[in-house]
Structures are given as C-alpha cells and as structure tokens.
Design an enzyme around this catalytic site. Structure first.
Site, mmCIF file in Angstrom:
data_model
loop_
_atom_site.group_PDB
_atom_site.id
_atom_site.type_symbol
_atom_site.label_atom_id
_atom_site.label_comp_id
_atom_site.label_asym_id
_atom_site.label_seq_id
_atom_site.Cartn_x
_atom_site.Cartn_y
_atom_site.Cartn_z
ATOM 1 N N SER A 168 -13.421 -21.623 -24.129
ATOM 2 C CA SER A 168 -12.710 -20.396 -23.795
ATOM 3 C C SER A 168 -13.501 -19.504 -22.851
ATOM 4 O O SER A 168 -13.031 -18.432 -22.479
ATOM 5 C CB SER A 168 -12.396 -19.618 -25.080
ATOM 6 O OG SER A 168 -13.587 -19.352 -25.805
ATOM 7 N N HIS A 173 -7.772 -25.029 -21.535
ATOM 8 C CA HIS A 173 -7.983 -24.024 -22.582
ATOM 9 C C HIS A 173 -6.671 -23.675 -23.275
ATOM 10 O O HIS A 173 -5.859 -22.930 -22.752
ATOM 11 C CB HIS A 173 -8.629 -22.766 -21.979
ATOM 12 C CG HIS A 173 -8.825 -21.663 -22.967
ATOM 13 N ND1 HIS A 173 -8.704 -20.334 -22.643
ATOM 14 C CD2 HIS A 173 -9.124 -21.706 -24.296
ATOM 15 C CE1 HIS A 173 -8.917 -19.601 -23.719
ATOM 16 N NE2 HIS A 173 -9.164 -20.406 -24.734
ATOM 17 N N ASN A 195 -9.404 -14.434 -21.749
ATOM 18 C CA ASN A 195 -10.521 -13.839 -22.485
ATOM 19 C C ASN A 195 -11.310 -12.833 -21.660
ATOM 20 O O ASN A 195 -11.958 -11.954 -22.228
ATOM 21 C CB ASN A 195 -11.433 -14.934 -23.036
ATOM 22 C CG ASN A 195 -10.835 -15.582 -24.267
ATOM 23 O OD1 ASN A 195 -10.044 -14.973 -24.968
ATOM 24 N ND2 ASN A 195 -11.190 -16.824 -24.522
ATOM 25 N N GLU A 197 -4.546 -22.461 -20.146
ATOM 26 C CA GLU A 197 -5.277 -22.198 -18.904
ATOM 27 C C GLU A 197 -5.897 -23.496 -18.394
ATOM 28 O O GLU A 197 -6.553 -24.206 -19.167
ATOM 29 C CB GLU A 197 -6.402 -21.190 -19.134
ATOM 30 C CG GLU A 197 -5.950 -19.773 -19.284
ATOM 31 C CD GLU A 197 -7.113 -18.806 -19.459
ATOM 32 O OE1 GLU A 197 -7.111 -17.753 -18.817
ATOM 33 O OE2 GLU A 197 -8.028 -19.104 -20.254
#
Length: 293
Positions: free
Chosen positions: A121, A142, A192, A154
């Site tokens: 991540s 991800h 993130n 992602e």
C-alpha cells in the site's frame, strides 16, 4: 495481446491475501494460496468460506457459485507449488525487507513468463522489482480492504514495468469485476497518500486534546459524511499498517507534515493494533466497542 491470466498464486493468507483469493476464485480463476504459517492458511480458508456464505445469504452468489469458488482454491505448501501460476501476488506484511526476501526466494520457482505483483500500500514498486529476476514483469496491484466489497484497485508501474505487464494487470482487474486506476510510483500512491495523513491528523487531534475518540469520529461521520470515523477506520486498517505507511511517506518525501503522531507510535508499541488485537482506539473485547481513552 495481454497475457491471459487463469491461475493466480497468492503469498500471504491474512486479511488481504484471503480477500484476493476470494475474488479471484469467484471470478472463475484457479487460486494457489501460500503462507509460511499453516494455521494462517486454515484461518484464511475459513474466512473465505464464511464470506462466501454471507454472499449467498445476501443473494449476491448462489450456493453453486460459492461451492465452485471454494473448489478453485488450493493450498500451496511452498513456492515450488506456484510454478503453474500465470500471476503471483505477494500480500505479506507491510515490511520492505520481508517482501524483498520473499521475491528473491520465489522467482527461481516460477516460469520465465509469470507475472509478479505486490499488494503493497505504500512501498516503492521500482525498489521491490529490483529484488526480482523480472522487473519488466513486475507491477503493483493494490487492492482495497475489504477486498470482496471494495471496487477500486490501484495499479502502479515501476520504472522497468513493460506495457504488456500493465495491460495484463488491467485485464485481470476487469475480469474480477473491479475498476483500476493507475498511480505513479511515489510513496503511498494515490489513496493512502491522501487517506493516511487524514487519519494521522485525526490522531494528532486526539493527542492534542482537541476532541475525544467519540467526538472526532462523530464529527467526521456527520460533518463530512464519512461512512466511518477516521479512528474507527484506523483500527479497521490496523494501526501498525497506518504507522508503516506514515513512515514511508515521512522518509520518502522528507516533509514534516507526514511525521507519524507520537500517540500512534505508542499504541503500536503497546501492541494495540486495532480490531485484529481487540484494542486500538476502541476496545473490542466486549459486546460493543468502547473508546480506550
């Protein structure tokens, strides 16, 4: 033409790994689930079975589809059992040294044309790819947590990732019925990079006494229309994972605004990691979660 991915190997049978196995099997792909801890594989398979049962109860899957999905998941005792895979996804703990060690041990067991991916991540895809024998066939995939429910994935290309690898990953995500977005290989990518600093700021708000756990979560749920308060979300993600991402951002971007809150560090040092350890910003040991401070 993109590689047709039919068999997927997954390294790590924890929350993310078993979630990825679940969606792959439901999509009709054969899955090989690996973990160095046999107990974790048993728990992962049990979690998949429980989640499939819930989908049957909700009417999103039939009993036949659920049984078919379970039948497509096999355990892989070692990396040699992943030899037939078209794609292997690493979903181990968010620790770069551990991930690099996994890739170095894994690659000799794979076919030369097998694609390798990481579910990290936050960690550099380029650096992780450099620990393999196939950086051009390496990509970041991800998934969001919980994998069966979250639509977004992602995709992150390293500096050496070939177009064919990216296209194959994009087709794979579409086959799972999910939506992919591409991020450049910068610390924590898109989701993130935005989400974790917000959670970290919520922890600072608690640390500085601006509001209580309950006040902060209520404020963001009712004032910003978030489905879950940031401290509740931190517990769901895992406070150790939150800290790891903030450390990657802080070290990778050298900006003080990403400094992990000392209270987050303290909770992780105490082993209060959120839901998975029954204590974090909330105490989950009773019937109803209550704030720990």
């Amino acid at each position: 033409m993109a590689l047709d991915i039919r068999t997927v190997g997954i390294i790590g049978a924890g929350q993310m790994g078993n979630g990825i196995a679940h969606v792959c099997a439901v999509a009709g792909l054969d899955v090989r689930l690996n973990d160095r801890d046999p107990d974790r594989i048993r728990m992962g398979l049990s979690a998949i079975e429980g989640n499939l049962s819930r989908q049957v109860q909700k009417g999103t899957l039939t009993e036949e589809q659920s049984r078919g999905a379970l039948g497509r998941i096999a355990t892989a005792q070692g990396f040699s059992d992943l030899e037939a895979c078209d794609l292997v996804i690493e979903a181990a703990t968010e620790d770069e040294a551990i991930k690099r060690q996994i890739f170095q041990s894994l690659c000799p067991s794979l076919r030369p044309d097998t694609l390798v991916a990481t579910n990290t991540s936050s960690i550099s895809i380029t650096r992780l790819a450099a620990s393999t024998d196939r950086p051009e066939r390496f990509i970041g995939i991800h998934f969001m947590n919980p994998v069966p429910l979250m639509q977004l994935v992602e995709l992150i290309r390293g500096i050496a990732t070939e177009d064919a690898t990216y296209e194959a990953a994009k087709h794979f995500i579409a086959k799972l019925g999910k939506i992919s977005t591409m991020s450049e290989d910068f610390p924590a990518f898109i989701v993130n990079r935005i989400l974790l600093p917000m959670i970290n700021e919520a922890i600072y708000t608690l640390y500085e006494g601006v509001g209580s756990v309950e006040a902060i979560d209520t404020a963001m749920k009712l004032g910003a229309n978030h489905p879950m308060g940031p401290l509740q979300l931190a517990d769901f993600i895992g406070l150790d994972t939150c800290l790891s991402v903030m450390q990657v951002l802080y070290e990778g971007l050298a900006d003080s605004k990403y400094r992990p809150c000392p209270l987050l560090v303290k909770y992780v040092e105490a082993g209060w990691l959120g839901r998975k350890t029954k204590r974090g910003f909330y105490d989950y040991r009773g019937e109803t979660p209550i704030p720990t401070r």
